[in-house]
Write a protein that holds these residues in place. Structure first.
Motif, short mmCIF file in Angstrom:
data_model
loop_
_atom_site.label_atom_id
_atom_site.label_comp_id
_atom_site.label_asym_id
_atom_site.label_seq_id
_atom_site.Cartn_x
_atom_site.Cartn_y
_atom_site.Cartn_z
N LEU A 68 -58.42 12.49 -7.53
CA LEU A 68 -57.39 13.48 -7.80
C LEU A 68 -57.83 14.49 -8.86
O LEU A 68 -57.37 15.64 -8.84
N LEU A 69 -58.68 14.06 -9.78
CA LEU A 69 -59.10 14.96 -10.86
C LEU A 69 -59.99 16.08 -10.33
O LEU A 69 -60.90 15.83 -9.54
N PRO A 70 -59.75 17.32 -10.75
CA PRO A 70 -60.62 18.43 -10.33
C PRO A 70 -62.06 18.21 -10.80
O PRO A 70 -62.32 17.47 -11.75
N GLU A 71 -62.98 18.86 -10.12
CA GLU A 71 -64.38 18.80 -10.53
C GLU A 71 -64.53 19.36 -11.95
O GLU A 71 -63.79 20.24 -12.36
N LEU A 114 -62.24 8.99 -18.54
CA LEU A 114 -62.58 8.86 -17.13
C LEU A 114 -63.08 10.20 -16.63
O LEU A 114 -62.41 11.23 -16.78
N GLY A 115 -64.28 10.20 -16.08
CA GLY A 115 -64.86 11.45 -15.59
C GLY A 115 -65.78 11.21 -14.41
O GLY A 115 -66.24 10.09 -14.18
N HIS A 116 -66.06 12.25 -13.66
CA HIS A 116 -66.90 12.13 -12.48
C HIS A 116 -68.32 11.72 -12.84
O HIS A 116 -68.98 11.03 -12.05
N ASP A 117 -68.81 12.13 -14.00
CA ASP A 117 -70.18 11.81 -14.39
C ASP A 117 -70.28 10.50 -15.16
O ASP A 117 -71.24 9.74 -14.99
N SER A 171 -64.46 21.68 -17.82
CA SER A 171 -63.69 22.92 -17.80
C SER A 171 -62.21 22.66 -18.02
O SER A 171 -61.47 23.56 -18.43
N LYS A 172 -61.75 21.43 -17.74
CA LYS A 172 -60.35 21.07 -17.94
C LYS A 172 -60.24 19.66 -18.48
O LYS A 172 -61.06 18.79 -18.16
N LEU A 173 -59.22 19.46 -19.30
CA LEU A 173 -58.94 18.13 -19.83
C LEU A 173 -57.53 17.71 -19.42
O LEU A 173 -56.61 18.54 -19.38
N PHE A 174 -57.38 16.42 -19.15
CA PHE A 174 -56.08 15.83 -18.89
C PHE A 174 -55.93 14.64 -19.83
O PHE A 174 -56.88 13.87 -20.00
N HIS A 175 -54.76 14.52 -20.47
CA HIS A 175 -54.57 13.38 -21.36
C HIS A 175 -53.12 12.91 -21.31
O HIS A 175 -52.23 13.64 -20.85
N ASN A 176 -52.90 11.67 -21.74
CA ASN A 176 -51.52 11.14 -21.75
C ASN A 176 -50.83 11.64 -23.00
O ASN A 176 -50.98 11.10 -24.10
N VAL A 177 -50.04 12.66 -22.84
CA VAL A 177 -49.43 13.41 -23.94
C VAL A 177 -48.59 12.52 -24.85
O VAL A 177 -48.59 12.69 -26.07
N GLN A 178 -47.88 11.55 -24.26
CA GLN A 178 -46.96 10.73 -25.05
C GLN A 178 -47.66 9.87 -26.09
O GLN A 178 -47.07 9.50 -27.10
N THR A 179 -48.92 9.52 -25.86
CA THR A 179 -49.65 8.69 -26.83
C THR A 179 -50.90 9.39 -27.36
O THR A 179 -51.83 8.75 -27.82
N LEU A 193 -60.49 24.03 -25.73
CA LEU A 193 -59.94 24.00 -24.39
C LEU A 193 -58.42 24.11 -24.42
O LEU A 193 -57.81 24.73 -23.55
N ALA A 194 -57.79 23.52 -25.44
CA ALA A 194 -56.34 23.62 -25.57
C ALA A 194 -55.92 25.07 -25.82
O ALA A 194 -54.90 25.54 -25.29
N TYR A 195 -56.69 25.79 -26.63
CA TYR A 195 -56.40 27.20 -26.94
C TYR A 195 -56.44 28.05 -25.67
O TYR A 195 -55.69 29.03 -25.53
N CYS A 196 -57.30 27.66 -24.73
CA CYS A 196 -57.42 28.40 -23.47
C CYS A 196 -56.50 27.86 -22.38
O CYS A 196 -56.66 28.20 -21.20
N ASN A 197 -55.55 27.00 -22.77
CA ASN A 197 -54.59 26.41 -21.82
C ASN A 197 -55.27 25.59 -20.73
O ASN A 197 -54.83 25.54 -19.59
N ASN A 198 -56.36 24.93 -21.11
CA ASN A 198 -57.08 24.08 -20.17
C ASN A 198 -56.93 22.60 -20.49
O ASN A 198 -57.76 21.78 -20.11
N VAL A 199 -55.85 22.26 -21.21
CA VAL A 199 -55.52 20.86 -21.48
C VAL A 199 -54.13 20.59 -20.89
O VAL A 199 -53.17 21.30 -21.20
#
Length: 458
Positions: A68-71, A114-117, A171-179, A193-199
């Motif tokens: 599901l995670l983008p490249e 967790l990442g593709h690489d 290029s993008k990060l995903f994290h569990n915001v609540q923790t 990355l957060a400054y560029c709205n990529n989190v």
């Protein structure tokens, strides 16, 4: 004996308490800070990472999340923090559901990547000898590799050295915001990355995965529901002898835990009389008076999976005519809404049907006079139900408009909550009634997994 202690202390010091391997050597079972099949054979079978869930299933979850995670994206999943009740006394720890779902680790202090690489990379806390003496062993790097089957593992002190390079390649990060934790949020690479709205919030993917339960998960959910049903039934039988909110809350918690539940899913709601019209009432400090109903909303957690059910009954006698009229309305609404549960339906559709039924019934009883929805919402401001799973209100990122699929578990919980101050017929004032069941969506329709009974003897 002192020589043995010194030797063990030396081993602990050399290994920096990064976790012992979960196997037996010479009859000694090494502790990784949580149950394993070696340390707790009464709980886990060989091949299970947590009771009822195999290591292979955890690995499959990671693969599905990566799909599901983008490249060129990275998922950062932090364990839940320890929360303190006083300066030295912590609240009972409960793991973040997403972290547990992906790693199987039930302990605080870690961060999983967790990442593709990199696959699954776990940064694990390091306990000092002092911590082991006072709090016991914790999982460390060895446990991450051997028990949780991470592809890579490092002590937490290495996070600020290793994670920035991993982030820079994404290029993008995903994290569990609540923790989310400053351990990674304060990293310059994360901030850029957060400054560029990529989190973004990882829950948009993890909730999608958690929404449909596997056969192993459904088995645990049915067991959790069975425990709660047995506990609530015994508490109902107990209520005539002890018509007090507090003792009934204690009784149901005892009955859940004695049957294997690790904790309650939430503080039991035990609302006697007018307190039953307070939807999330939790004080539980009143006597239940003769002629009053008690509304009891309870749930427990079994190895990470929750139950949630509600019953309303008269512990000190029988239903009055007004109570019976409202109870029959809620019971019929419950039955009809359960029958609507099937693949393709949605919680929103079922909710709308429940509103129509309740509005019609309340008007016929003379309780609801106005045609507007605001009058109705004063008597029932809740939804007909919610998703259920690892959390009580599970998978909140999945819309209530989403068509239900086999393997999804929902609650169906119609209710009416008439305040004592309600401007309506006096005979209905101060009555709160809810009947809540857990419903599994199947290939052909539904299965109610919270079977006690729909009605009580009158």
């Amino acid at each position: 004996m002192q020589r043995v202690v010194r030797k063990l202390t030396g081993i602990i010091s050399q290994r920096q308490v990064v976790g012992f391997r979960s196997y037996c050597t010479g009859g000694v079972v090494f502790d990784v800070g949580q149950p394993t099949s070696a340390s707790h054979p009464q709980l886990l079978k060989d091949g299970e990472l947590t009771p009822g869930i195999s290591t292979e299933e955890y690995i499959l979850r990671r693969k599905k999340l990566l799909e599901l995670l983008p490249e060129k994206s990275l998922a950062i999943i932090a364990a839940a923090p320890v929360k303190m009740m006083t300066d030295v006394v912590p609240y009972t720890f409960r793991q973040d559901a997403d972290y547990l779902y992906i790693t199987g680790c039930q302990q605080p202090g870690g961060v999983a990547i967790l990442g593709h690489d990199c696959g699954l990379c776990m940064f694990m806390p390091e306990a000092k000898t002092y911590d082991v003496i006072w709090q016991g062993q914790i999982a460390g790097v060895d446990a991450a590799l051997d028990t949780f089957k991470a592809d890579k593992a490092y002590p937490m002190r290495k996070l600020h050295e290793i994670l920035p390079d991993m982030i820079k390649g994404s290029s993008k990060l995903f994290h569990n915001v609540q923790t989310a934790t400053p351990a990674y949020m304060d990293l310059e690479a994360f901030k850029k990355l957060a400054y560029c709205n990529n989190v973004m919030d990882l829950a948009v993917y993890t909730h999608q995965l958690r929404w449909i339960k596997s056969p192993a998960e459904l088995k645990l959910m049915k067991e959790s529901a069975s425990i709660a049903c047995q506990a609530l039934l015994l508490t109902m039988l107990h209520s005539k002898t002890y018509p007090f909110e507090g003792p009934l809350a204690a009784k149901v918690e005892y009955e859940c835990k004695i049957r294997g539940a690790q904790r309650m899913g939430f503080n039991p709601v035990v609302g006697g009389g007018p307190n039953g019209s307070i939807i999330h009432y939790s004080r539980n400090d009143q006597r239940i008076k003769q002629g009053d109903l008690v509304l009891m909303d309870i749930g427990c957690e079994l190895h990470g999976y929750a139950s949630d059910l509600t019953r309303t009954w008269p512990p000190c006698g029988s239903f009055s005519s007004a109570q019976e009229e409202l109870y029959e309305l809620i019971l019929e609404t419950n039955k009809h809404c359960v029958e609507l549960c099937k693949p393709g339906a949605s919680i929103r559709q079922i909710h709308n049907h429940s509103v129509e039924m309740l509005q019609k019934g309340l008007k016929e009883l003379g309780i609801l006079r106005g045609a507007g929805s605001s009058s109705y919402h004063k008597l029932n401001p809740t939804s007909i139900g919610h998703y259920l799973g690892m959390d009580i209100h599970d998978c909140s990122m999945v819309s209530f408009d989403c068509p239900l699929k086999p393997g999804v578990v929902v609650t169906i919980e119609p209710g009416v909550y008439v305040p004592s101050s309600f401007n309506g017929p006096e005979r209905y004032r101060g009555i709160g009634i809810r009947i809540e069941d857990e419903v599994l969506i199947t290939e052909t329709g539904y299965e109610v997994i919270s079977l006690i009974f729909f009605a009580v003897d009158r």
